[in-house]
Design a protein around this motif. Structure first.
Motif, mmCIF file in Angstrom:
data_model
loop_
_atom_site.group_PDB
_atom_site.id
_atom_site.type_symbol
_atom_site.label_atom_id
_atom_site.label_comp_id
_atom_site.label_asym_id
_atom_site.label_seq_id
_atom_site.Cartn_x
_atom_site.Cartn_y
_atom_site.Cartn_z
ATOM 1 N N UNK A 1 20.504 -41.620 -61.213
ATOM 2 C CA UNK A 1 19.684 -42.269 -62.230
ATOM 3 C C UNK A 1 19.495 -43.752 -61.909
ATOM 4 N N UNK A 2 20.566 -44.397 -61.438
ATOM 5 C CA UNK A 2 20.514 -45.829 -61.167
ATOM 6 C C UNK A 2 21.019 -46.113 -59.759
ATOM 7 N N UNK A 3 20.272 -46.926 -59.041
ATOM 8 C CA UNK A 3 20.683 -47.505 -57.770
ATOM 9 C C UNK A 3 20.250 -48.962 -57.797
ATOM 10 N N UNK A 4 21.203 -49.858 -57.691
ATOM 11 C CA UNK A 4 20.902 -51.282 -57.728
ATOM 12 C C UNK A 4 21.045 -51.892 -56.334
ATOM 13 N N UNK A 5 20.362 -53.008 -56.118
ATOM 14 C CA UNK A 5 20.492 -53.755 -54.866
ATOM 15 C C UNK A 5 21.641 -54.744 -54.994
ATOM 16 N N UNK A 6 22.840 -54.198 -55.151
ATOM 17 C CA UNK A 6 24.051 -55.009 -55.200
ATOM 18 C C UNK A 6 24.960 -54.563 -54.066
ATOM 19 N N UNK B 1 28.961 -28.575 -47.895
ATOM 20 C CA UNK B 1 30.397 -28.320 -47.818
ATOM 21 C C UNK B 1 31.187 -29.068 -48.882
ATOM 22 N N UNK B 2 30.702 -30.207 -49.312
ATOM 23 C CA UNK B 2 31.385 -30.990 -50.331
ATOM 24 C C UNK B 2 30.335 -31.555 -51.278
ATOM 25 N N UNK B 3 30.663 -31.580 -52.577
ATOM 26 C CA UNK B 3 29.720 -32.064 -53.579
ATOM 27 C C UNK B 3 30.430 -32.995 -54.542
ATOM 28 N N UNK B 4 29.646 -33.921 -55.099
ATOM 29 C CA UNK B 4 30.140 -34.860 -56.097
ATOM 30 C C UNK B 4 29.192 -34.794 -57.293
ATOM 31 N N UNK B 5 29.766 -34.780 -58.493
ATOM 32 C CA UNK B 5 28.940 -34.739 -59.695
ATOM 33 C C UNK B 5 29.693 -35.436 -60.815
ATOM 34 N N UNK B 6 28.976 -36.154 -61.664
ATOM 35 C CA UNK B 6 29.617 -36.852 -62.771
ATOM 36 C C UNK B 6 28.684 -37.845 -63.418
ATOM 37 N N UNK B 7 29.253 -38.967 -63.891
ATOM 38 C CA UNK B 7 28.453 -39.947 -64.605
ATOM 39 C C UNK B 7 28.298 -41.263 -63.883
ATOM 40 N N UNK B 8 28.835 -41.378 -62.666
ATOM 41 C CA UNK B 8 28.851 -42.656 -61.955
ATOM 42 C C UNK B 8 27.555 -42.875 -61.190
ATOM 43 N N UNK B 9 26.885 -43.986 -61.475
ATOM 44 C CA UNK B 9 25.704 -44.406 -60.727
ATOM 45 C C UNK B 9 26.116 -45.234 -59.515
ATOM 46 N N UNK B 10 25.159 -45.510 -58.645
ATOM 47 C CA UNK B 10 25.435 -46.336 -57.475
ATOM 48 C C UNK B 10 25.119 -47.797 -57.812
ATOM 49 N N UNK B 11 26.071 -48.409 -58.493
ATOM 50 C CA UNK B 11 25.909 -49.797 -58.930
ATOM 51 C C UNK B 11 27.282 -50.423 -59.086
#
Length: 420
Positions: free
Chosen positions: A61-66, A143-153
């Motif tokens: 949902x979110x990716x910031x330039x940080x 082979x591996x998956x990640x899921x949750x509420x954490x955005x890339x910020x």
């Protein structure tokens, strides 16, 4: 650097329509690791991305330039340059401030970058508020998956300061990854490969639970087609069968009548029910809306904690000793009636106990507990306003239908090199 946009799909990615009737089933023999906050999540995800050999599917949902966004960008560029197929799907609202140069560098390196429902600002404001791509899923090499509420910020890291978010995700390995991979392919507009024994079901399973309680994982999701209520129904089913304890930690809590009733009924029959809410919200309206429900729940024995150390962004729950869920879905009108969401259901005692212990520490050490007999000042005024706001919020998804017709679209970005 310019970035060209080409329209390729409407409403949903083209192959998503083929997957919309699929109910993903339970899979045993999985390994599920709880990842709390960016300190645990980002190192695990970035390690998996760096080790990718064939394919990376990422949607957020979110990716910031940080510092987090730039590290992710560099890892994805490196993966694409060594021949890994990389597909990144971003939300047009949550990622609407990304610069053309940032996206163009990804695209020029060979990363397929897609934006869900991009829209330019009108009079300085964004208009693409509703039906967001709110999922956070990463699948590496199937082979591996990640899921949750954490955005890339960076606001998911403690060193961000007082506004750093408290959040949760999981790393999944085992047979359930095949479903997450299939789903991510379909939602990104890629044709998922048929798998042996694959069956398209016309009716949904009658139960949301599995017989075994060790290493069982099931993917559930919400769309605006035929899976509108799947996540809400999973909560309702688990709550209706609760016998011992229920803990729900959710950032934006404003569910419908049925879910509220099951929470209250569980407490009435002697189940220990705890809710962990935002006490220091990043959106003040979220706190005000949730507090309108407190009296309704407190009088029947529900224990309500407000997390006050920093903004709560988690979307997790557990029931009894073996049922848990982690994902992107809040329990509010946006997540339950408009956004595209995904959670995993987990039947595993060890995971359930670990999540319970982490939430107990949160409630005990960093929360304030609402008194049962609280009667705030101006309670009659608050009751009247609360009644009106409650019904406005509950009917909010239907009210969005009064707006001009709006079909979200998935659009690819092409970097400057690809335009020549």
């Amino acid at each position: 650097m310019s970035v060209a946009v080409e329209h390729i799909a409407t409403d949903q990615p083209p192959d998503a329509a083929k997957a919309r009737d699929l109910d993903y089933g339970w899979h045993s023999d999985n390994q599920v690791q709880l990842l709390e906050n960016g300190e645990a999540y980002f190192p695990k995800v970035f390690e998996a991305l760096r080790e990718a050999q064939r394919e990376i599917l990422l949607e957020t949902f979110i990716l910031f330039e940080d510092k987090v966004g730039h590290e992710l960008q560099h890892i994805l560029i490196d993966a694409a340059q060594r021949g890994v197929k990389v597909v990144v799907s971003l939300d047009g609202f949550g990622c609407g401030e990304l610069s053309p140069s940032f996206l163009g560098e990804l695209a020029d390196a060979g990363v397929t970058v897609q934006m869900f429902d991009p829209a330019s600002k009108t009079l300085g404001f964004r208009t693409n508020w509703f039906r967001r791509l709110h999922r956070k899923i990463v699948v590496v090499d199937a082979a591996v998956a990640f899921i949750g509420g954490v955005n890339f910020s960076a606001d998911h890291l403690g060193d961000f300061g007082p506004e750093a978010k408290q959040d949760y995700a999981v790393q999944v390995t085992g047979p359930a990854v095949a479903d997450l991979h299939h789903f991510a392919l379909a939602q990104s507009g890629r044709q998922p490969r048929a798998r042996r024994g694959w069956r398209w079901r016309q009716q949904r399973p009658s139960a949301w639970t599995a017989e075994s309680a060790e290493g069982m994982v099931r993917l559930i999701y919400r769309d605006n087609l035929q899976h509108r209520d799947d996540i809400e129904e999973a909560y309702i089913h688990a709550l209706s069968h609760a016998q011992k304890r229920v803990v729900i930690a959710n950032a934006y809590f404003f569910p419908g009548y049925r879910l509220l009733r099951e929470i209250r009924n569980a407490a009435r029959r002697g189940v220990q029910v705890q809710l962990i809410m935002q006490g220091q919200p990043d959106v003040l309206l979220a706190k005000l809306a949730a507090r309108m429900l407190y009296d309704y729940l407190l009088k029947d024995g529900v224990v309500i904690h407000e997390y006050c150390q920093r903004p709560l962004h988690g979307k997790v729950a557990l029931v009894d000793d073996d049922w848990s869920t982690v994902g992107s879905s809040n329990l509010d009108p946006l997540s339950l009636a408009l956004n595209l969401e995904a959670n995993v259901l987990i039947r595993d005692r060890a995971f359930n106990q670990q999540l319970y212990e982490r939430l107990e520490i949160l409630a005990r050490d960093h929360c304030q507990t609402m008194p049962e007999n609280r009667k705030p000042r101006l309670w009659l005024w608050r009751l009247t306003v609360g009644f009106l706001v409650f019904h406005v919020m509950r009917h909010f998804p239907a009210m969005t239908g009064w707006l001009p017709a709006h079909k979200p679209r998935l659009k690819p970005f092409k970097g400057q090199a690809n335009e020549r």
